[in-house]
Design a protein around this motif. Sequence first.
Motif, PDB file in Angstrom:
ATOM      1  N   UNK A 378      -4.054  67.984  -7.492  1.00 49.88           N
ATOM      2  CA  UNK A 378      -2.811  68.040  -6.738  1.00 49.88           C
ATOM      3  C   UNK A 378      -3.068  67.898  -5.235  1.00 49.88           C
ATOM      4  N   UNK A 379      -2.225  67.141  -4.558  1.00 56.31           N
ATOM      5  CA  UNK A 379      -2.235  66.968  -3.094  1.00 56.31           C
ATOM      6  C   UNK A 379      -3.481  66.247  -2.582  1.00 56.31           C
ATOM      7  N   UNK A 380      -4.077  65.412  -3.392  1.00 55.94           N
ATOM      8  CA  UNK A 380      -5.274  64.672  -2.997  1.00 55.94           C
ATOM      9  C   UNK A 380      -4.928  63.601  -1.963  1.00 55.94           C
ATOM     10  N   UNK A 381      -5.772  63.460  -0.926  1.00 58.53           N
ATOM     11  CA  UNK A 381      -5.608  62.394   0.054  1.00 58.53           C
ATOM     12  C   UNK A 381      -5.091  62.885   1.390  1.00 58.53           C
ATOM     13  N   UNK A 382      -5.016  61.962   2.369  1.00 53.43           N
ATOM     14  CA  UNK A 382      -4.555  62.314   3.710  1.00 53.43           C
ATOM     15  C   UNK A 382      -4.320  61.069   4.539  1.00 53.43           C
ATOM     16  N   UNK A 383      -4.002  61.271   5.813  1.00 53.96           N
ATOM     17  CA  UNK A 383      -3.717  60.157   6.708  1.00 53.96           C
ATOM     18  C   UNK A 383      -4.998  59.445   7.125  1.00 53.96           C
ATOM     19  N   UNK A 384      -4.842  58.226   7.614  1.00 54.00           N
ATOM     20  CA  UNK A 384      -5.986  57.474   8.109  1.00 54.00           C
ATOM     21  C   UNK A 384      -6.495  58.104   9.402  1.00 54.00           C
ATOM     22  N   UNK A 385      -7.682  57.710   9.815  1.00 52.12           N
ATOM     23  CA  UNK A 385      -8.280  58.298  11.016  1.00 52.12           C
ATOM     24  C   UNK A 385      -7.428  58.037  12.255  1.00 52.12           C
ATOM     25  N   UNK A 386      -6.804  56.871  12.346  1.00 54.69           N
ATOM     26  CA  UNK A 386      -5.996  56.544  13.528  1.00 54.69           C
ATOM     27  C   UNK A 386      -4.685  57.323  13.570  1.00 54.69           C
ATOM     28  N   UNK A 387      -4.242  57.829  12.435  1.00 54.09           N
ATOM     29  CA  UNK A 387      -2.977  58.570  12.376  1.00 54.09           C
ATOM     30  C   UNK A 387      -3.159  60.069  12.605  1.00 54.09           C
ATOM     31  N   UNK A 388      -4.372  60.520  12.716  1.00 53.58           N
ATOM     32  CA  UNK A 388      -4.641  61.953  12.857  1.00 53.58           C
ATOM     33  C   UNK A 388      -4.656  62.319  14.341  1.00 53.58           C
ATOM     34  N   UNK A 389      -3.575  62.936  14.805  1.00 56.75           N
ATOM     35  CA  UNK A 389      -3.394  63.218  16.232  1.00 56.75           C
ATOM     36  C   UNK A 389      -3.831  64.628  16.629  1.00 56.75           C
ATOM     37  N   UNK A 390      -4.018  65.506  15.656  1.00 53.43           N
ATOM     38  CA  UNK A 390      -4.446  66.879  15.942  1.00 53.43           C
ATOM     39  C   UNK A 390      -5.974  66.913  15.962  1.00 53.43           C
ATOM     40  N   UNK A 391      -6.543  67.517  16.981  1.00 52.03           N
ATOM     41  CA  UNK A 391      -8.008  67.570  17.072  1.00 52.03           C
ATOM     42  C   UNK A 391      -8.590  68.478  16.000  1.00 52.03           C
ATOM     43  N   UNK A 392      -8.079  69.719  15.895  1.00 50.50           N
ATOM     44  CA  UNK A 392      -8.661  70.678  14.954  1.00 50.50           C
ATOM     45  C   UNK A 392      -7.585  71.616  14.436  1.00 50.50           C
ATOM     46  N   UNK A 393      -7.761  72.052  13.183  1.00 49.77           N
ATOM     47  CA  UNK A 393      -6.784  72.942  12.547  1.00 49.77           C
ATOM     48  C   UNK A 393      -7.490  74.053  11.786  1.00 49.77           C
ATOM     49  N   UNK A 394      -6.925  75.253  11.914  1.00 49.97           N
ATOM     50  CA  UNK A 394      -7.317  76.379  11.063  1.00 49.97           C
ATOM     51  C   UNK A 394      -6.126  77.312  10.915  1.00 49.97           C
TER      52      UNK A 394
END
Length: 554
Positions: A378-394
């Motif tokens: 479930x929920x496998x996958x994510x955005x491409x590298x160019x679409x990732x605007x957040x530097x870091x998340x926790x």
Amino acid sequence: MRIITRFHHSDIRRLLLGIIVIAGFVVLLVQCFGIPCRNSFCLSPIKVSVIELTNSNVTQVSVMNYTNLSDDDDEELENKKEDLDSENDVVISKEKVEMNVSFIAIGNISLRNPKMVVVSSESESDPNSVMIRVKDSRKGNVLSLRRHKQGSAISISQMNSLLIQSLSSFKSPKPRWSSARDSEMLSARSEIEKVSLVHDFLGLNPLVYRNISKFLRSYDLMERKLKIYVYKEGGKPIFHTPMPRGIYASEGWFMKLMESNKKFVVKDPRKAHLFYIPISIKALRSSLGLDFQTPKSLADHLKEYVDLIAGKYKFWNRTGGADHFLVACHDWGNKLTTKTMKNSVRSLCNSNVAQGFRIGTDTALPVTYIRSSEAPLEYLGGKTSSERKILAFFAGSMHGYLRLILVKLWENKEPDMKIFGPMPRDPKSKKQYREYMKSSRYCICARGYEVHTPRVVEAIINECVPVIIADNYVPPFFEVLNWEEFAVFVEEKDIPNLRNILLSIPDDRYIGMQARVKAVQQHFLWHKKPVKFDQFHMILHSIWYSRVHRIKTR
């Protein structure tokens, strides 16, 4: 005469009932009203890690033992009542910090609902130790302790060196008599070591492996040769009862797929290269009642099982257990098996090299948090590298000392650093959590009570580059995967410099790492029916690889 006998038995029953009621009342007084108690009458001690926080770095300086009756492990709701062994942590600044707890007991000192002030200072007589003072501001009671500082962390490069040393030097105990299976594994080791360079990578990215040629040859030999005997002994639910949901799902999924497997499992133990002990450490912790709540009592229960199979079969005694293995994801998996299975291959989630995990012998098990056993992908996958605007998340519960420091230093500090404490558990917040992972360049995998965390696999599933902050943590499939090609390792002391470390990674380097996260993703997935290179096969390969390289003949 019958009347007298009945009267006598009735008196005995009333007497026993009275004793039970009185004993229960005494326990209630001890736990609820702060009556001083000896350690043996209190709940299991919980580690309290004391940290010194300065402007330049973070250093763990002390560990104390307390009992906190209010602590819950809310990372998995169904385990709230079970995990009283979880650590509860106090973080102190250079001066002091205040903390409210419901009950503390240590030795003969017990404080109910104290306002606790913890003060740390260097010991004048011993520069390698620290003085800790705990004060109940309401009653004025003071407890002073001296604890030695912990040693420096073992870096990922040092772990690489330890792996090379272990593969070239450490061997299992010599077997009491020879076996045809040993010769087959020695032959496999020779083939792996002498393999020539391969040109067909079977769709794999060679950069994520230490040596893709050796890995592919070893994997192929495992598929063609490996045979495993699964012991039938052991009662449910501790044995033969897979638990495929929650944060300990890895041991449950492996047990489920191993016991139903027809490719590797044999009915005749004489044909087996390896022997699987199908135990759930999670069930062992929760199924034996209050009389079995200490590590020693649980380890003794495991030893009784080993004594049983050693007495019934000849295989354990032939190798001293070196050709046996277990898979355990519970925090206590390491400590409960250290003595009984000292020669065996242990696949452990709690792969702390500073606490008995043996690189090259034990194998690091991924922590996979499975919410639905019917939908493990479930929920496998994510955005491409160019679409990732957040530097870091926790985001996560404040388990352990490290996350408190992480949130204290970085929450609401920079717009591109989405660092939070626990998020609400409603569907909207859960969706937001997933969106943050799928939209971030780097996902912070900060240790909790122990070094392992499900966020490493969560990051990989969401195609986010893991940033592992857990000193002495050996990542999964370490003997095969080149983790530095798709993950970032940050020492705990460098948390204040976290953003600069991530910003210093060039864009092209990040893009390559994110692509390699996607390439390695298949090794961390569970399937109802195992597929080539999935997590089931990778766990099995790690165990096979360990045994092949440690085997010794007469």
